[in-house]
Enzyme design. Structure first.
Site, short mmCIF file in Angstrom:
data_model
loop_
_atom_site.label_atom_id
_atom_site.label_comp_id
_atom_site.label_asym_id
_atom_site.label_seq_id
_atom_site.Cartn_x
_atom_site.Cartn_y
_atom_site.Cartn_z
N ARG A 141 -2.51 -6.23 -8.06
CA ARG A 141 -1.43 -7.18 -7.81
C ARG A 141 -1.37 -8.26 -8.87
NH1 ARG A 141 -3.43 -7.84 -1.86
NH2 ARG A 141 -5.21 -7.19 -3.09
N SER A 171 -2.99 -7.56 3.30
CA SER A 171 -3.19 -7.35 4.73
C SER A 171 -3.52 -8.68 5.41
CB SER A 171 -4.33 -6.35 4.97
OG SER A 171 -4.00 -5.10 4.43
N HIS A 185 0.84 -1.20 0.00
CA HIS A 185 0.00 0.00 0.00
C HIS A 185 0.88 1.26 0.00
CE1 HIS A 185 -3.05 -2.68 2.28
NE2 HIS A 185 -3.59 -2.44 1.10
N LYS A 205 -18.07 -4.79 8.75
CA LYS A 205 -16.90 -5.65 8.87
C LYS A 205 -16.28 -5.49 10.25
CE LYS A 205 -15.06 -6.18 4.18
NZ LYS A 205 -13.94 -5.80 3.32
P1 ADP Z 1 -9.87 -3.31 -0.18
O1 ADP Z 1 -9.86 -1.82 -0.41
O2 ADP Z 1 -10.24 -4.06 -1.42
O3 ADP Z 1 -10.58 -3.72 1.07
P2 ADP Z 1 -7.09 -3.12 0.68
O4 ADP Z 1 -7.38 -2.12 1.71
O5 ADP Z 1 -6.20 -4.26 1.10
O6 ADP Z 1 -8.35 -3.79 0.05
O7 ADP Z 1 -6.37 -2.47 -0.56
C1 ADP Z 1 -6.62 -1.20 -1.08
C2 ADP Z 1 -6.06 -1.14 -2.49
O8 ADP Z 1 -4.66 -1.43 -2.49
C3 ADP Z 1 -6.67 -2.16 -3.47
O9 ADP Z 1 -6.76 -1.54 -4.74
C4 ADP Z 1 -5.67 -3.29 -3.50
O10 ADP Z 1 -5.72 -4.01 -4.72
C5 ADP Z 1 -4.38 -2.50 -3.37
N1 ADP Z 1 -3.30 -3.33 -2.80
C6 ADP Z 1 -3.34 -4.12 -1.71
N2 ADP Z 1 -2.15 -4.73 -1.50
C7 ADP Z 1 -1.33 -4.33 -2.51
C8 ADP Z 1 0.02 -4.62 -2.88
N3 ADP Z 1 0.77 -5.50 -2.19
N4 ADP Z 1 0.52 -4.02 -3.98
C9 ADP Z 1 -0.25 -3.17 -4.70
N5 ADP Z 1 -1.53 -2.85 -4.41
C10 ADP Z 1 -2.07 -3.42 -3.34
#
Ligand code: ADP
Length: 161
Positions: free
Chosen positions: A90, A129, A17, A41
């Protein structure tokens, strides 16, 4: 000024992130990281904790702000008058969900909202995460996945379970 919103759950923020935030901040004048407060959630970290983690992790990037929001992303975008959303990709597995969401958001905004994708850096392509939380549960080494202070928080919360 070109502004963008990077929304997500961030439970907790990982190096993947943070890499997306850093790169988005190079492209846009201002990036607002928007932490979703989803009452349906039960995240490991409260919305305030998730916001504070991101604030600490991005404190050296001057054009990044961190906030929380509730409800529909499009309503938050309207309130901020920012219609560019950043998301990270990803793998192809992310694509279907992201594609669906971007079309939905575009529809809800009468075509105003644009979603811009940043490809993950290869070294973070395996990182999520939830996988980080699994590693923490078994007291694994988190140093490649999250900043040290986040690793401490994770181990404190999960490490003894
Ligand atoms: P969500 O918003 O779907 O609940 P997250 O908070 O984990 O999921 O992720 C927010 C955004 O960051 C999403 O677009 C996710 O695809 C992206 N993301 C999560 N992990 C990574 C990573 N390791 N590399 C690049 N982008 C990521």
């Amino acid at each position: 000024m070109k502004a963008a919103i990077y929304p997500g759950t961030f439970d907790p923020a990982t190096n993947g992130h943070i890499d997306i935030i850093r790169r988005a901040a190079n492209v846009f004048d201002e990036v607002t990281v928007a932490v979703l407060d989803n009452k349906a959630k039960t995240p490991l970290f409260s919305v305030d904790e998730r916001v504070n983690i991101l604030k600490e992790a991005t404190k050296n990037i001057p054009n990044v702000k961190v906030e929380s929001f509730e409800g529909l992303l499009i309503d938050y975008c309207k309130r901020k008058d920012v219609y560019v959303v950043v998301r990270g990709l990803r793998a192809v597995t992310d694509f279907e969900y992201e594609f669906q969401m971007s079309i939905m958001n575009s529809k809800l905004s009468d075509g105003k909202l644009e979603t811009i994708y940043f490809n993950t850096d290869l070294k973070y392509s395996y990182l999520s995460s939830s996988s980080v939380k699994q590693v923490a549960q078994f007291k694994g080494d988190l140093s490649d996945f999250v900043p040290d202070f986040v690793a401490d928080m994770l181990l404190e919360r999960l490490g003894d379970k």
